[in-house]
Write an enzyme that holds these catalytic residues in place. Structure first.
Site, PDB file in Angstrom:
ATOM      1  N   ARG A  36       0.063  12.249  -8.011  1.00 52.30           N
ATOM      2  CA  ARG A  36       0.488  11.864  -6.658  1.00 52.30           C
ATOM      3  C   ARG A  36       1.197  10.495  -6.694  1.00 52.30           C
ATOM      4  NH1 ARG A  36      -0.572   7.200  -3.247  1.00 52.30           N
ATOM      5  NH2 ARG A  36      -0.378   7.868  -1.092  1.00 52.30           N
ATOM      6  N   ASP A  92       4.249   5.685  -1.288  1.00 51.01           N
ATOM      7  CA  ASP A  92       5.485   5.074  -0.799  1.00 51.01           C
ATOM      8  C   ASP A  92       5.919   3.854  -1.605  1.00 51.01           C
ATOM      9  OD1 ASP A  92       3.082   3.858   0.234  1.00 51.01           O
ATOM     10  OD2 ASP A  92       4.374   2.570   1.438  1.00 51.01           O
ATOM     11  N   THR A 135      -2.990  -2.903  -1.964  1.00 54.53           N
ATOM     12  CA  THR A 135      -1.619  -2.935  -2.487  1.00 54.53           C
ATOM     13  C   THR A 135      -1.044  -4.321  -2.236  1.00 54.53           C
ATOM     14  OG1 THR A 135      -1.242  -0.602  -2.087  1.00 54.53           O
ATOM     15  CG2 THR A 135       0.713  -1.997  -2.004  1.00 54.53           C
ATOM     16  N   GLY A 165       0.511   6.151   2.193  1.00 57.49           N
ATOM     17  CA  GLY A 165       1.843   6.351   1.637  1.00 57.49           C
ATOM     18  C   GLY A 165       2.582   7.583   2.107  1.00 57.49           C
ATOM     19  N   THR A 181       2.511  -1.417   3.192  1.00 58.44           N
ATOM     20  CA  THR A 181       1.215  -1.029   2.645  1.00 58.44           C
ATOM     21  C   THR A 181       0.544  -0.101   3.646  1.00 58.44           C
ATOM     22  OG1 THR A 181      -0.997  -1.754   2.016  1.00 58.44           O
ATOM     23  CG2 THR A 181       0.177  -3.175   3.558  1.00 58.44           C
TER      24      THR A 181
HETATM   25  N1  ASP Z   1       0.783   2.630   0.161  1.00 60.51           N
HETATM   26  C1  ASP Z   1      -0.055   2.832  -0.990  1.00 60.51           C
HETATM   27  C2  ASP Z   1       0.031   4.266  -1.411  1.00 60.51           C
HETATM   28  O1  ASP Z   1       0.039   5.150  -0.571  1.00 60.51           O
HETATM   29  C3  ASP Z   1      -1.476   2.475  -0.751  1.00 60.51           C
HETATM   30  C4  ASP Z   1      -1.731   1.225   0.062  1.00 60.51           C
HETATM   31  O2  ASP Z   1      -0.820   0.524   0.425  1.00 60.51           O
HETATM   32  O3  ASP Z   1      -2.895   0.950   0.355  1.00 60.51           O
HETATM   33  O4  ASP Z   1       0.047   4.535  -2.592  1.00 60.51           O
END
Ligand code: ASP
Length: 352
Positions: A247, A250, A219, A273, A270
């Site tokens: 789905r 965050d 991310t 989430g 990141t």
């Molecule tokens: N936070 C992101 C999510 O849950 C994924 C990530 O940051 O790796 O969609």
């Protein structure tokens, strides 16, 4: 007289200590602010946190990541240096990472269970507390630009799926063929997870499983303080490999994945989430600074090293406060990250 002198010395010591606390960040972003009234500026980025280990990384891949991080942050920094806004800087910076197959956002987005790519993004302006976000879009090359459009040209904060894309079309956004988001690396990651599911007799593989955990990072996010004293934060992602049922993590949730407030700080998250939503990570850091009067570093540490792990989650944040102090806090093996201050000093890191 002696009492007044003692009082003055006491006050001096108190203020000196406070300044020390304020600059316990990995590197103080600017020394300018302390000595002059000139407004400092700075920028911090991340390219995702996760099981990023030196032993699993080839030299050429490491160089590719570092070069892309450098290209992204120097682009945003140049905008800030020329007097541009923090919103302009973070958008341009995130666009570069979204266009790279290296990161889990835009071009390099991970695959859903249905072998599609669903992208989420959000942006927040610390001056106005205005915000925009999109979730589950499948045809948008740069979701952060659509989040900005939602913020600037709609009465809403968060648009999702086909409605968000209808809005994009009306605003003149180019619609990408979904094949644009195909990368062999992400497709193979999904196949591995699906094979694992078969092994487990079609029982869904938990996000906790290393098969997903190890492929979820990437991310992207950016926070900036501009020369006008305004903070902004933005985050863009493909979410998590093998996600289903639309789905949403965050990243497009204001307060969880992204938050900016000129009174405190700007944060981009990141990580896993679900936990970042439950812990309201980005807003919690800002709120702790505001309500408890603690530094950005202290607040970021408390949330990332204590609160999120206590729930069972992992990940990290990058943040910058109204004085240019920065935080790059994570509880995973690594986080792609970089920061650059008003003097042009650049730091790029991947591992702990
Ligand atoms: N936070 C992101 C999510 O849950 C994924 C990530 O940051 O790796 O969609």
């Amino acid at each position: 007289m002696k009492q007044i002198l003692t009082l003055l010395i006491g006050l001096f010591v108190l203020f000196s200590c406070k300044n020390e606390n304020n600059s316990i960040s990995e590197a103080p972003i600017s020394s300018k602010k302390a000595n002059s009234t000139e407004q400092t500026f700075g920028i911090v980025i991340h390219g995702g946190a996760g099981t990023i280990l030196k032993k699993n990384m080839s030299d050429s891949l490491e160089t590719a990541y570092k070069e892309k991080l450098k290209e992204a942050i120097t682009t945003g920094h140049a905008i800030l240096k020329n007097g541009g806004t923090s919103i302009e800087a973070i958008t341009a910076t995130i666009n570069i990472m979204e266009d790279s197959p290296l990161f889990n956002s835009g071009k390099g987005a991970v695959f859903t269970h249905e072998e599609t790519n669903e992208l989420d993004a959000s942006i927040m302006d610390g001056a106005t507390l205005n915000a925009g976000a999109v979730a589950g879009v499948t045809h948008i090359k740069n979701p952060i630009n659509l989040a900005l459009e939602v913020m600037n040209n709609s009465p809403h904060v968060l648009l999702a799926g086909t409605g968000a894309e209808e809005f994009a079309r009306e605003q003149g956004f180019e619609m990408m063929d979904p094949s644009y988001f195909y990368t062999e690396k992400c497709f193979q990651s999904l196949q591995k997870v699906k094979a694992r599911e078969k092994e487990k007799k079609n029982k869904a593989v938990s996000f906790e499983d290393p098969f997903i955990k190890d492929s979820k990072f990437g991310t992207v996010g950016c926070v900036a303080l501009d020369q006008h004293g305004n903070l902004a934060a933005g985050t863009s992602t493909g979410g998590m490999t093998n996600k289903r049922w639309n789905r949403i993590g965050d990243s497009p949730i204001i307060g969880a994945g992204t938050y900016a407030n000129n009174a405190t700080c700007a944060v981009s998250s990141t990580g896993w989430g679900e936990y970042f939503i439950r812990a309201m990570v980005a807003h919690d850091i800002s709120a702790m600074m505001e309500y408890k009067g603690i530094t950005l570093q202290e607040a970021a540490k408390e949330v990332i090293q204590n609160k999120v792990p206590a729930l069972g989650g992992d990940g990290g944040i990058v943040a910058i406060d109204k004085d240019g102090n920065i935080a790059m806090e994570f509880n995973t093996a690594g986080m792609y990250r970089a920061h650059m201050n008003a003097e042009g000093e650049l730091v790029i890191k991947i591992y702990k």
